[in-house]
Design a protein around this motif. Structure first.
Motif, mmCIF file in Angstrom:
data_model
loop_
_atom_site.group_PDB
_atom_site.id
_atom_site.type_symbol
_atom_site.label_atom_id
_atom_site.label_comp_id
_atom_site.label_asym_id
_atom_site.label_seq_id
_atom_site.Cartn_x
_atom_site.Cartn_y
_atom_site.Cartn_z
ATOM 1 N N ARG A 1 94.256 -22.541 60.199
ATOM 2 C CA ARG A 1 93.566 -21.304 59.819
ATOM 3 C C ARG A 1 94.293 -20.134 60.475
ATOM 4 N N ARG B 1 94.544 -15.594 60.569
ATOM 5 C CA ARG B 1 94.196 -14.248 60.117
ATOM 6 C C ARG B 1 95.481 -13.433 60.075
ATOM 7 N N HIS C 1 93.265 -7.139 56.143
ATOM 8 C CA HIS C 1 93.288 -8.413 56.850
ATOM 9 C C HIS C 1 92.825 -9.505 55.895
ATOM 10 N N ARG D 1 92.047 -13.910 55.692
ATOM 11 C CA ARG D 1 91.950 -15.201 56.384
ATOM 12 C C ARG D 1 92.383 -16.313 55.435
#
Length: 383
Positions: free
Chosen positions: A71, A73, A80, A82
């Motif tokens: 994962r 960001r 932004h 994710r």
């Protein structure tokens, strides 16, 4: 573009890991085998859907686990996003963007990474599969929908090859295989798209490759980059010479080559024509790098290919600069090439460097420093 936060679960030697990054240079320091490269590999996987070390996904899943999770960001200016990838030991991988399920092929639309590693020497000195993987991973970042085309081609190739192997085992002739023509049609349609995309990529890479090689090597050795294709005759995978396919007429050349190789394919039970048999030919001073270039020249070509890739993505992308990762490369380079490389990448939005010895890294790339030991992130400080 920068990666702001990275989280891993059951990825390689990490049961759990969380790490923050900053714009500019980030330095990951630790002895060999502690997990520095695993962090670099995880970030790169989001952009390329592949590893720079292995061709299969299973080795990236920690022993005893069924799946690994990466994962991240990412920051694109004020935006932004994710990203998440679930890498399964068996079955298809799963992906999410902003928490919503998407096809894994969508991830390269949001992440662009150029990774330099000691394995890059295999691009110029190894077998054709290393060069195809380099080209296809860059192609997927530049044209994300090609991830689906390549996956579909691989699926058709496996089905067609399985049919050929079955026919060989049963002693069947071409006339008894009417379904082979159906697979031929699919192979040609998908393979032509891959061949033509690769040819355009090589053409676009050439100018930045020439500039990058000169900057790294301090010399102009006239680097060249072209594709040797099986649809143009011969078999690059087996070392046979072949021509260079023209973008126009590729499909017709593909069909003709399949027809010419049909008897050999039935005899061997292998698909002998298509982009899976092609080779990216690299030359300096009009000679193939593989077999003729010195160790230093080979390194210069490998580094120039990555630098050219970064420049190409930087010029094309609306996402900003690609994330540049230098994974244990400085230990492989002499002082002159270290200094030249540092200057060439220092102005990218974010550079992530891994090193076993901190002193190997030029001062320009010693930014925020994090220490890695046995799969644990020990500490971080601003240097």
């Amino acid at each position: 573009m920068i990666v702001e936060q990275l989280s891993l679960v059951d990825f390689r030697n990490y049961e759990h890991a969380d790490l923050a990054f900053v714009p500019g240079p980030n330095l990951l320091v630790g002895r060999n085998g502690q997990g520095k490269t695993n962090l670099a590999e995880a970030i790169s996987y989001l952009a390329t859907l592949g590893s720079h070390r292995v061709s299969a996904d299973a080795p990236m899943v920690r022993a005893g686990a069924d799946a690994a999770f990466v994962r991240a960001r990412l920051g694109h200016g004020e935006r932004h996003v994710r990203l998440e990838i679930q890498i399964n030991k068996q079955g298809s991988n799963k992906a999410r963007v902003g928490g919503a399920p998407v096809r894994t092929a969508e991830l390269p639309r949001y992440a662009q990474v150029v990774l330099f590693a000691p394995e890059d020497l295999q691009i110029v000195r190894g077998d054709p599969s290393s060069r195809r993987r380099f080209a296809d991973q860059l192609l997927v970042q530049r044209v994300p929908r090609m991830a689906g085309v390549i996956a579909d081609y691989d699926r058709v190739l496996k089905q067609r090859t399985a049919l050929l192997k079955s026919a060989r085992a049963r002693g069947l002739k071409q006339a008894a295989l009417p379904t082979l023509d159906v697979w031929d049609d699919k192979l040609v349609a998908l393979g032509t798209e891959i061949i033509e995309a690769r040819m355009r990529l090589a053409s676009d890479l050439h100018p930045p490759l020439v500039a990058a090689y000169s900057a790294i090597a301090g010399a102009d050795h006239s680097p060249e980059i072209t594709w040797a294709t099986s649809v143009s005759g011969g078999d690059p995978e087996d070392g046979e010479e072949s021509g260079t396919a023209e973008v126009s007429g590729t499909a017709d050349a593909f069909r003709a080559a399949l027809a010419a190789k049909r008897s050999a394919e039935l005899e061997r039970g292998v698909t002998l024509v298509g982009p899976h048999r092609d080779d990216l030919i690299l030359k300096i001073r009009s000679l193939p790098v593989k077999g003729y270039a010195s160790h230093g020249e080979s390194w210069s070509v490998a580094l120039a290919l990555r630098l050219a890739s970064a420049e190409l993505l930087r010029a094309d992308s609306a996402l900003g600069d690609p994330i540049v990762i230098l994974d244990d490369v400085f230990a492989e380079l002499d002082a002159d090439r270290r200094a030249r490389l540092a200057v060439l990448v220092a102005d990218y939005e974010q550079v992530i460097v891994t090193a076993a010895v901190e002193g190997d890294v030029p001062n320009a790339l010693r930014g925020r420093t994090v220490r890695i030991e046995a799969g644990r992130i020990q500490d971080g400080d601003d240097v």
